[in-house]
Design a protein around this motif. Structure first.
Motif, short mmCIF file in Angstrom:
data_model
loop_
_atom_site.label_atom_id
_atom_site.label_comp_id
_atom_site.label_asym_id
_atom_site.label_seq_id
_atom_site.Cartn_x
_atom_site.Cartn_y
_atom_site.Cartn_z
N SER A 32 0.83 -1.20 0.00
CA SER A 32 0.00 0.00 0.00
C SER A 32 0.86 1.25 0.00
O SER A 32 0.38 2.33 -0.32
N ALA A 35 0.77 3.36 -2.99
CA ALA A 35 -0.42 4.16 -3.27
C ALA A 35 -0.45 5.48 -2.50
O ALA A 35 -1.37 6.24 -2.65
N VAL A 36 0.53 5.74 -1.66
CA VAL A 36 0.54 6.95 -0.85
C VAL A 36 0.58 8.17 -1.75
O VAL A 36 1.39 8.27 -2.65
N ASP A 37 -0.31 9.11 -1.48
CA ASP A 37 -0.28 10.34 -2.27
C ASP A 37 -0.27 11.59 -1.42
O ASP A 37 -0.21 12.69 -1.94
N THR A 89 -3.81 7.78 1.95
CA THR A 89 -4.31 7.85 0.58
C THR A 89 -5.71 8.47 0.50
O THR A 89 -6.16 8.77 -0.58
#
Length: 135
Positions: A32, A35-37, A89
């Motif tokens: 995951s 997917a860090v934004d 996220t």
């Protein structure tokens, strides 16, 4: 090149479909963390206190469980104060930072509104945002 092609065909034919899929997952990445934004950076603004910060975050429709999650160490400010970060996220509107994960018994901030974009840091001591370059 022909030798390489033949060797590659022999190699892949020996792998079962399961192993090939697992290898591709490792190459592409399934964590995951990919997917860090968004990242919240905080600093203690002092060399003492908040040595083990936790962050509790929420938005208008959901939140993480109390007392939140431990923040990761992310170096020091140019003044030498500790910096911590939290990555996510989803949408966050507010957060509380506390010293340790003990919940109501901990030293903690009040509700902090979050509407920042990249490269900002929240100073727990002053309660203010400022520009920040994490590199």
């Amino acid at each position: 090149m022909k030798n390489f092609t033949n060797n590659f065909k022999q190699f892949t034919s020996r792998l079962s479909a399961r192993w090939l899929i697992m290898a591709l997952m490792l190459l592409v990445g399934t964590s995951s963390a990919w997917a860090v934004d968004k990242v919240i950076y905080i600093t203690t603004g002092t060399s003492t206190g908040y040595s083990n910060p936790y962050i509790y975050v929420w938005n208008n429709s959901s939140n993480n469980s109390w007392p939140g999650k431990a923040m990761d160490s992310a170096g020091k400010t140019s003044e030498g104060y500790p910096v911590y970060k939290y990555e996510w996220t989803s949408t966050i509107n507010n957060f509380i930072v506390m010293d340790g994960g003990c919940g109501d018994g901990c030293k903690k901030t009040g509700d902090v509104s979050y509407s920042q974009t990249k490269n900002y840091i929240y100073n727990v001591k002053t309660g203010k945002w400022s520009s920040y370059n994490p590199c």
